[in-house]
Structure formats: C-alpha cells, structure tokens
Scaffold this motif. Structure first.
Motif, PDB file in Angstrom:
ATOM      1  N   SER A   7       0.823  -1.209   0.000  1.00 58.15           N
ATOM      2  CA  SER A   7       0.000   0.000   0.000  1.00 58.15           C
ATOM      3  C   SER A   7       0.858   1.261   0.000  1.00 58.15           C
ATOM      4  O   SER A   7       0.574   2.218  -0.724  1.00 58.15           O
ATOM      5  CB  SER A   7      -0.916   0.017   1.228  1.00 58.15           C
ATOM      6  N   VAL A   8       1.930   1.261   0.781  1.00 59.67           N
ATOM      7  CA  VAL A   8       2.821   2.418   0.832  1.00 59.67           C
ATOM      8  C   VAL A   8       3.517   2.611  -0.515  1.00 59.67           C
ATOM      9  O   VAL A   8       3.636   3.738  -1.001  1.00 59.67           O
ATOM     10  CB  VAL A   8       3.858   2.263   1.977  1.00 59.67           C
ATOM     11  N   SER A  12       3.083   5.873  -2.885  1.00 60.48           N
ATOM     12  CA  SER A  12       4.256   6.645  -3.297  1.00 60.48           C
ATOM     13  C   SER A  12       4.326   6.776  -4.803  1.00 60.48           C
ATOM     14  O   SER A  12       4.595   7.850  -5.335  1.00 60.48           O
ATOM     15  CB  SER A  12       5.540   5.975  -2.787  1.00 60.48           C
TER      16      SER A  12
END
Length: 42
Positions: A7-8, A12
């Motif tokens: 998810s990160v 990003s």
C-alpha cells in the motif's frame, strides 16, 4: 505486513506519477507550505 508495504509503495508511486518529477513534488510542498503560512497569518 506485506499488504502495508504494498500500500505504501502504491501510494508513493501514485503521488510521484501525479507530479511527474521530484521537482514537481518540491513545488507541491512549497505551495502547501505557502497556503498553511497564509492561513496562519491574521
């Protein structure tokens, strides 16, 4: 944990894709800072 990392990474990637360049990210941050500074002044 794997889902969190994925998810990160996706977040990003999308934020960088929206600005196209690191310079664009810097400009976006500068605009956000200016807006906050303007809101803080009486």
């Amino acid at each position: 944990m794997r889902t969190l990392v994925l998810s990160v990474l996706v977040a990003s990637f999308l934020s960088l894709a929206g600005c196209n360049t690191v310079k664009g990210v810097g400009q976006d941050l500068q605009k956000a800072g200016s807006a906050i500074e303007g809101a803080a002044k009486p």
